[in-house]
Structures are given as C-alpha cells and as structure tokens.
Design a protein around this motif. Sequence first.
Motif, mmCIF file in Angstrom:
data_model
loop_
_atom_site.group_PDB
_atom_site.id
_atom_site.type_symbol
_atom_site.label_atom_id
_atom_site.label_comp_id
_atom_site.label_asym_id
_atom_site.label_seq_id
_atom_site.Cartn_x
_atom_site.Cartn_y
_atom_site.Cartn_z
ATOM 1 N N SER A 43 0.828 -1.209 0.000
ATOM 2 C CA SER A 43 0.000 0.000 0.000
ATOM 3 C C SER A 43 0.860 1.256 0.000
ATOM 4 O O SER A 43 0.572 2.211 -0.723
ATOM 5 C CB SER A 43 -0.927 0.021 1.211
ATOM 6 N N ILE A 44 1.919 1.261 0.789
ATOM 7 C CA ILE A 44 2.806 2.426 0.845
ATOM 8 C C ILE A 44 3.533 2.618 -0.482
ATOM 9 O O ILE A 44 3.662 3.736 -0.971
ATOM 10 C CB ILE A 44 3.805 2.295 2.013
ATOM 11 N N LEU A 45 3.980 1.516 -1.078
ATOM 12 C CA LEU A 45 4.690 1.616 -2.349
ATOM 13 C C LEU A 45 3.776 2.070 -3.485
ATOM 14 O O LEU A 45 4.250 2.585 -4.491
ATOM 15 C CB LEU A 45 5.338 0.277 -2.705
ATOM 16 N N SER A 46 2.479 1.890 -3.330
ATOM 17 C CA SER A 46 1.537 2.330 -4.361
ATOM 18 C C SER A 46 0.864 3.643 -3.970
ATOM 19 O O SER A 46 -0.252 3.914 -4.397
ATOM 20 C CB SER A 46 0.492 1.256 -4.615
ATOM 21 N N ALA A 47 1.506 4.431 -3.154
ATOM 22 C CA ALA A 47 1.016 5.737 -2.696
ATOM 23 C C ALA A 47 -0.182 5.621 -1.763
ATOM 24 O O ALA A 47 -0.961 6.553 -1.627
ATOM 25 C CB ALA A 47 0.704 6.655 -3.865
ATOM 26 N N ALA A 48 -0.375 4.486 -1.120
ATOM 27 C CA ALA A 48 -1.356 4.226 -0.061
ATOM 28 C C ALA A 48 -2.819 4.303 -0.498
ATOM 29 O O ALA A 48 -3.623 3.518 -0.052
ATOM 30 C CB ALA A 48 -1.128 5.129 1.136
ATOM 31 N N PHE A 49 -3.187 5.223 -1.355
ATOM 32 C CA PHE A 49 -4.596 5.408 -1.689
ATOM 33 C C PHE A 49 -5.237 4.168 -2.316
ATOM 34 O O PHE A 49 -6.306 3.754 -1.870
ATOM 35 C CB PHE A 49 -4.764 6.629 -2.596
ATOM 36 N N PRO A 50 -4.635 3.521 -3.324
ATOM 37 C CA PRO A 50 -5.263 2.313 -3.871
ATOM 38 C C PRO A 50 -5.395 1.193 -2.836
ATOM 39 O O PRO A 50 -6.369 0.453 -2.849
ATOM 40 C CB PRO A 50 -4.342 1.893 -5.016
ATOM 41 N N GLY A 51 -4.430 1.069 -1.944
ATOM 42 C CA GLY A 51 -4.486 0.037 -0.909
ATOM 43 C C GLY A 51 -5.663 0.228 0.028
ATOM 44 O O GLY A 51 -6.322 -0.727 0.416
ATOM 45 N N ILE A 52 -5.945 1.465 0.363
ATOM 46 C CA ILE A 52 -7.079 1.759 1.239
ATOM 47 C C ILE A 52 -8.391 1.453 0.528
ATOM 48 O O ILE A 52 -9.300 0.846 1.104
ATOM 49 C CB ILE A 52 -7.034 3.236 1.708
ATOM 50 N N LEU A 53 -8.489 1.839 -0.740
ATOM 51 C CA LEU A 53 -9.714 1.561 -1.500
ATOM 52 C C LEU A 53 -9.937 0.061 -1.666
ATOM 53 O O LEU A 53 -11.066 -0.426 -1.535
ATOM 54 C CB LEU A 53 -9.650 2.233 -2.871
ATOM 55 N N ILE A 54 -8.878 -0.669 -1.958
ATOM 56 C CA ILE A 54 -8.995 -2.121 -2.120
ATOM 57 C C ILE A 54 -9.429 -2.762 -0.807
ATOM 58 O O ILE A 54 -10.279 -3.653 -0.793
ATOM 59 C CB ILE A 54 -7.676 -2.721 -2.639
ATOM 60 N N TYR A 55 -8.862 -2.317 0.323
ATOM 61 C CA TYR A 55 -9.243 -2.866 1.621
ATOM 62 C C TYR A 55 -10.726 -2.618 1.888
ATOM 63 O O TYR A 55 -11.453 -3.518 2.320
ATOM 64 C CB TYR A 55 -8.388 -2.270 2.742
ATOM 65 N N LEU A 56 -11.188 -1.397 1.641
ATOM 66 C CA LEU A 56 -12.602 -1.075 1.856
ATOM 67 C C LEU A 56 -13.506 -1.902 0.943
ATOM 68 O O LEU A 56 -14.556 -2.387 1.376
ATOM 69 C CB LEU A 56 -12.847 0.419 1.636
#
Length: 79
Positions: A43-56
């Motif tokens: 998530s951090i390596l992908s600028a965090a935003f996509p990781g948060i959306l995927i988790y949600l």
Amino acid sequence: MTGSDNPLHRSGTDRMVAGVCGGFARWLGWSSTVVRVLYVVLSILSAAFPGILIYLLLWIVMPLDDRRPGGEPVRSDFR
C-alpha cells in the motif's frame, strides 16, 4: 489448501480492523502478521490510496466467517 475446503472469508477472530488480512492469511495458510506487513508495504509503495480503496472494497465484498476458532459454526438463534 485453497479451494472449496477452505473458502475465502473475512476472519471473525483474527482481525485488526475488518478481518480482511486475517481471512487472506487463513486462506493462504500464512501468518496473519506476514500478510498484514506485506499489505502495508504494498500500500505504501503504491502511494497508499489504492491500498485503502482495495481494503474497503474487500471489507464490503468478502463474507464474514461465521465459524469459531475450533471450526464450530456460530448459532444465530441465541435463546
């Protein structure tokens, strides 16, 4: 050990927020700590935003595991 004998569910017991990483860890047969660390790093390596959306999104889409740690189903009719 993936497949019909071990379906992908959110964990009801091994959870920090919603049980998504705990569910993936159980499904893969890995430690939940390893899955969480890998998820945070990705998530951090992908600028965090996509990781948060995927988790949600996974929180909404993945069904909650309704079994207790021993594999016994939780009864929904409490008397």
